[in-house]
Design a protein around this motif. Structure first.
Motif, short mmCIF file in Angstrom:
data_model
loop_
_atom_site.label_atom_id
_atom_site.label_comp_id
_atom_site.label_asym_id
_atom_site.label_seq_id
_atom_site.Cartn_x
_atom_site.Cartn_y
_atom_site.Cartn_z
N MET A 193 0.73 -1.06 0.27
CA MET A 193 -0.11 0.01 -0.05
C MET A 193 0.99 1.29 -0.08
N PRO A 194 1.92 1.36 0.66
CA PRO A 194 2.63 2.62 0.63
C PRO A 194 3.26 2.87 -0.77
N ASN A 226 2.46 6.30 -2.40
CA ASN A 226 3.61 7.31 -3.06
C ASN A 226 3.48 7.54 -4.38
N LYS A 227 2.70 6.82 -5.07
CA LYS A 227 2.54 7.09 -6.51
C LYS A 227 1.47 8.36 -6.60
N GLN A 228 0.40 8.31 -5.49
CA GLN A 228 -0.58 9.37 -5.61
C GLN A 228 0.10 10.52 -5.19
N GLN A 229 0.92 10.48 -3.98
CA GLN A 229 1.56 11.83 -3.51
C GLN A 229 2.40 12.45 -4.50
N GLY A 230 3.29 11.51 -5.22
CA GLY A 230 3.92 12.07 -6.29
C GLY A 230 3.03 12.85 -7.41
N PHE A 231 2.13 12.08 -7.85
CA PHE A 231 1.34 12.74 -8.83
C PHE A 231 0.68 14.18 -8.43
N GLN A 232 0.24 13.99 -7.02
CA GLN A 232 -0.42 15.29 -6.60
C GLN A 232 0.54 16.42 -6.44
N ALA A 233 1.72 16.21 -6.22
CA ALA A 233 2.69 17.35 -5.84
C ALA A 233 3.24 17.61 -7.36
N ILE A 244 7.52 16.82 -11.85
CA ILE A 244 6.90 15.78 -12.73
C ILE A 244 8.05 14.62 -13.13
N SER A 245 8.95 15.14 -13.12
CA SER A 245 10.28 13.96 -13.34
C SER A 245 10.33 13.04 -12.22
N ASN A 246 9.92 13.27 -11.14
CA ASN A 246 10.00 12.37 -9.84
C ASN A 246 8.66 11.79 -10.05
N ALA A 247 7.72 12.17 -10.13
CA ALA A 247 6.29 11.45 -10.18
C ALA A 247 6.15 10.62 -11.36
N LEU A 248 6.72 10.61 -12.59
CA LEU A 248 6.82 9.84 -13.56
C LEU A 248 7.63 8.47 -13.28
#
Length: 85
Positions: A1-2, A6-13, A53-57
């Motif tokens: 689940m973490p 992290n995917k969601q938090q990265g995308f939101q940021a 964006i780079s981090n979230a990708l």
């Protein structure tokens, strides 16, 4: 689940960073007295958004990836418009 969190938090940021860059661009007044400081602020916001964006990708789902790539394209258009002025 973490991992999903992290995917969601990265995308939101990344999404928030892109929105802040778009807002800075919308507030840019070419003939304004403080154009230089507005331009500097815009550059900082765009660079920050690109980094987020780079981090979230790196961990994005396919649907998130599509949206993040659209944000990159939109930011590139802002950079091109500013450079043409």
């Amino acid at each position: 689940m973490p991992y999903n969190k992290n995917k969601q938090q990265g995308f939101q940021a990344a999404q928030q960073g892109a929105i802040q860059a778009f807002d800075a661009f919308d507030q840019l007044v070419k003939d304004g007295a403080d154009y230089g400081s507005q331009l500097k602020h815009l550059k900082e916001e765009v660079n920050e958004a690109y980094a987020q964006i780079s981090n979230a990708l790196e961990v994005a789902t396919e649907a998130q990836r599509i949206q993040l790539e659209q944000y990159q394209k939109d930011l590139q258009e802002i950079v091109q418009q500013v450079n043409e002025e």
